[in-house]
Write an enzyme that holds these catalytic residues in place. Structure first.
Site, short mmCIF file in Angstrom:
data_model
loop_
_atom_site.label_atom_id
_atom_site.label_comp_id
_atom_site.label_asym_id
_atom_site.label_seq_id
_atom_site.Cartn_x
_atom_site.Cartn_y
_atom_site.Cartn_z
N LYS A 73 -28.92 -20.24 138.80
CA LYS A 73 -28.35 -20.75 140.05
C LYS A 73 -27.20 -19.87 140.52
CE LYS A 73 -27.81 -25.21 140.76
NZ LYS A 73 -27.30 -26.61 140.77
N GLU B 71 -26.31 -15.10 129.29
CA GLU B 71 -27.55 -14.80 128.59
C GLU B 71 -28.63 -14.29 129.56
OE1 GLU B 71 -25.67 -18.42 126.48
OE2 GLU B 71 -25.92 -17.66 128.53
N GLY C 287 -29.51 -28.41 136.66
CA GLY C 287 -30.38 -27.48 135.93
C GLY C 287 -31.48 -28.15 135.14
N ARG C 288 -31.13 -29.20 134.40
CA ARG C 288 -32.14 -29.86 133.56
C ARG C 288 -33.08 -30.77 134.35
NH1 ARG C 288 -27.05 -31.33 132.69
NH2 ARG C 288 -26.36 -33.49 132.82
N GLU D 174 -27.68 -33.48 126.82
CA GLU D 174 -26.73 -32.88 127.76
C GLU D 174 -26.31 -33.89 128.82
OE1 GLU D 174 -26.70 -28.46 128.75
OE2 GLU D 174 -27.48 -29.30 130.62
N HIS E 196 -46.21 -34.18 108.28
CA HIS E 196 -46.12 -33.38 107.05
C HIS E 196 -44.78 -32.64 106.97
CE1 HIS E 196 -50.37 -33.97 105.86
NE2 HIS E 196 -50.51 -34.16 107.15
N LYS F 62 -18.53 -21.17 125.82
CA LYS F 62 -18.71 -19.98 126.66
C LYS F 62 -17.39 -19.24 126.87
CE LYS F 62 -22.51 -21.82 129.50
NZ LYS F 62 -22.91 -22.17 130.88
#
Length: 550
Positions: A207, A213, A268-269, A354, A385, A513
């Site tokens: 955005k 990153e 964002g999410r 979040e 398992h 950050k």
């Protein structure tokens, strides 16, 4: 009496009801109510929810519904859809619902019709998709763009990759999609090894176009492209931006024509429905992307207009509040019995943790309630398992969501009946358990001696009475996937309302950050601004790393 006073009384009544239930098992609740399974299940937007295997009574459920009303939940739901600035700490509306509303209605935010704006940008994006698929838009050397690499992180990665994996049966033949998120160079390097620069389209999703990153990976991807026969001019045919920062996008070398935006009312999410969904549409096609939106919209309509007592997201959320705050369960497992949903637990980790991993209320006061649980999970039957041992016999009580499709997209021999049998068996086992007497009888029937039975029996006891929900659909289609994602989005919102927190900010991700930015210069060249004083442990680790990086 104020709503707040009423809310306190309801909480007190809920605690009394939880104490009354005490040692009453879930099985006993079924024995006392022959209609429980039917009364504690419902259908909406192509999904079926059975929440009857929770340690909750009808009286408790009625109190939970009262709690929702005391928290003004119906009005808060309407405020969400109407574009009210419910993200108070950032002074923003929260309108991911407008991204999938194709009904023609208007939702106004700051003088802009959010639905109309979303529609216009979606049309631009899907036109781009259709041009790529038809061959009207090619790479710089005239070859088709058959491979997509999405470079993003968090919501710009987890949602798109989850949906692309979930919709594998709808992939367009000959198309490939890769997702790079980690700043660890190995993630990008491993991807680049598989690419042909002449047929690859890079999508840079950020955005702000400043995410460390993402931009680190984007610059390295651009360098790779330039070092493999490309130049700045040809790069314009191979790089697309999903961003609101037009200045930064232009400086990077991506044209306005290849830039697709979204708005500050898209978190964002919650953004896979926006231009962030471009890699989804490129992989499965425009029609299936629209079907995904339509499935989510169907759940939106149900959530907005259904009474709380018949409202699937609200009920799922209230049961979660009961388990978290009354039963004291702090861990929740998402267990999809569909291999194509293997990324759903990771997606919901971000969506839930979040959103509701908060300890401060909307009024700035420290919360008196436990908020969002720890979310984890794995696709069944792999999880059986791995960690189901703890679910069945561990000392930590874990609530579970079991998710499955009645029909497989890839029917093969008796694979799917076996998968469904496990899907049904696991929540039953968690609820029923196996008593010491049952274990003894079983071991004696196997011919073990009395001493051997008494030695082994305690290890084979299952306590049972462990809560779970089951969510079913006919088949994992784009529509049903959209409805499933929207179900969880709205569940998270409802729980945030009950807990009195803001589910739509994420200040907790900022401190790390900031500290990383302080440490980076010292890590790279030993430079220090003189103002940053590190703790002894971090200082020692920093020096240990520097000594071994040559």
């Amino acid at each position: 009496m104020t709503a707040e006073d009423n809310g306190r009384l309801v909480w007190d009544a809920l605690r009394e009801e939880q104490e009354r239930l005490g040692d009453v098992s879930i099985l006993a609740l079924f024995a006392d109510d022959s209609e429980r399974a039917e009364d504690f299940s419902l259908d909406a937007a192509g999904l079926h929810l059975d929440y009857s295997k929770n340690h909750v009574s009808k009286d408790a459920l009625q109190l939970l519904l009262q709690l929702g009303k005391c928290c003004d939940l119906p009005a808060r739901i309407e405020g969400l859809f109407a574009g009210e600035r419910i993200n108070t700490t950032e002074d923003r509306a929260v309108l991911h619902t407008a991204l999938r509303d194709r009904s023609g209605q208007s939702v106004w935010v700051d003088g802009v019709d959010a639905c109309l704006a979303a529609s216009a940008e979606r049309d631009r994006m899907l036109s781009f998709v259709d041009e790529v698929h038809s061959g009207r838009r090619l790479g710089a050397t005239g070859k088709p763009l058959t491979t997509v690499v999405n470079i993003g992180i968090g919501g710009s990665d987890l949602g798109p990759v989850m949906v692309v994996e979930a919709l594998r049966p709808y992939w367009i033949k000959g198309r490939r999609a890769f997702f790079v998120s980690n700043v660890d160079g190995q993630h990008l390097a491993d991807t680049l090894m598989q690419l042909d620069p002449e047929t690859t389209l890079f999508i840079v999703a950020s955005k702000t176009f400043t995410t460390q990153e993402t931009m680190t990976n984007a610059r390295s991807a651009m360098n790779w492209f330039l070092n493999h026969g490309g130049d700045q001019e040809s790069a314009k045919s191979h790089f697309v931006a999903l961003s609101t920062n037009e200045t930064a996008v232009s400086a990077f070398g991506i044209s306005a024509e290849n830039t697709f935006g979204f708005w500050d009312w898209v978190g964002g999410r919650y953004s896979l429905w926006s231009s962030i969904g471009l890699p989804i549409a490129l992989q499965v096609g425009s029609d299936h992307f629209v079907e995904l939106l339509d499935g989510a919209f169907a759940m939106d309509e149900h959530f907005r207009y259904a009474d709380l007592a018949e409202n699937m997201p609200a009920l799922l959320a209230l049961i979660g509040v009961w388990n978290r705050n009354l039963e004291g369960i702090g861990v929740h497992a998402v267990l999809p019995y569909d291999q194509h949903l293997h990324r759903l637990p990771a997606y919901l980790q971000q969506a839930d943790m979040e959103s509701n991993g908060k300890s401060v209320c909307l009024d700035g006061q420290w919360t008196a309630l436990k908020t969002g649980p720890v979310i984890f999970g794995e696709a069944g039957t792999n999880g059986q398992h791995a960690f189901y041992q703890l679910l069945h016999q561990g000392t930590e009580l874990v609530s579970c969501d079991f998710i499955g499709a009645v029909n497989s997209q890839s029917e093969m021999a008796d694979h799917h009946p076996k998968l469904l049998a496990n899907l049904l068996a696991q929540p039953r086992a968690l609820m029923c358990g196996k008593s010491l007497d049952e274990v003894r009888e079983e071991l004696f029937s196997e011919g073990l001696s009395a001493d051997a039975v008494e030695t082994l029996a305690p290890h084979k006891v299952f306590e049972g009475n462990r809560p779970s929900n089951t969510i079913l659909m006919d088949r994992l289609t784009p529509e049903n996937l959209g409805a499933l994602i929207a179900l969880y989005e709205h569940k998270i919102f409802v729980q945030g309302v009950i807990w009195g927190i803001n589910s739509f900010d994420q200040w907790g991700v900022e401190l790390g950050k900031q500290l990383a930015s302080d440490i980076l210069p010292r890590l790279v060249d030993g430079a220090s601004d003189g103002a940053t004083v590190l703790d002894p442990s971090t200082e020692q680790l920093l020096q240990w790393i520097r000594n071994r990086r040559g």
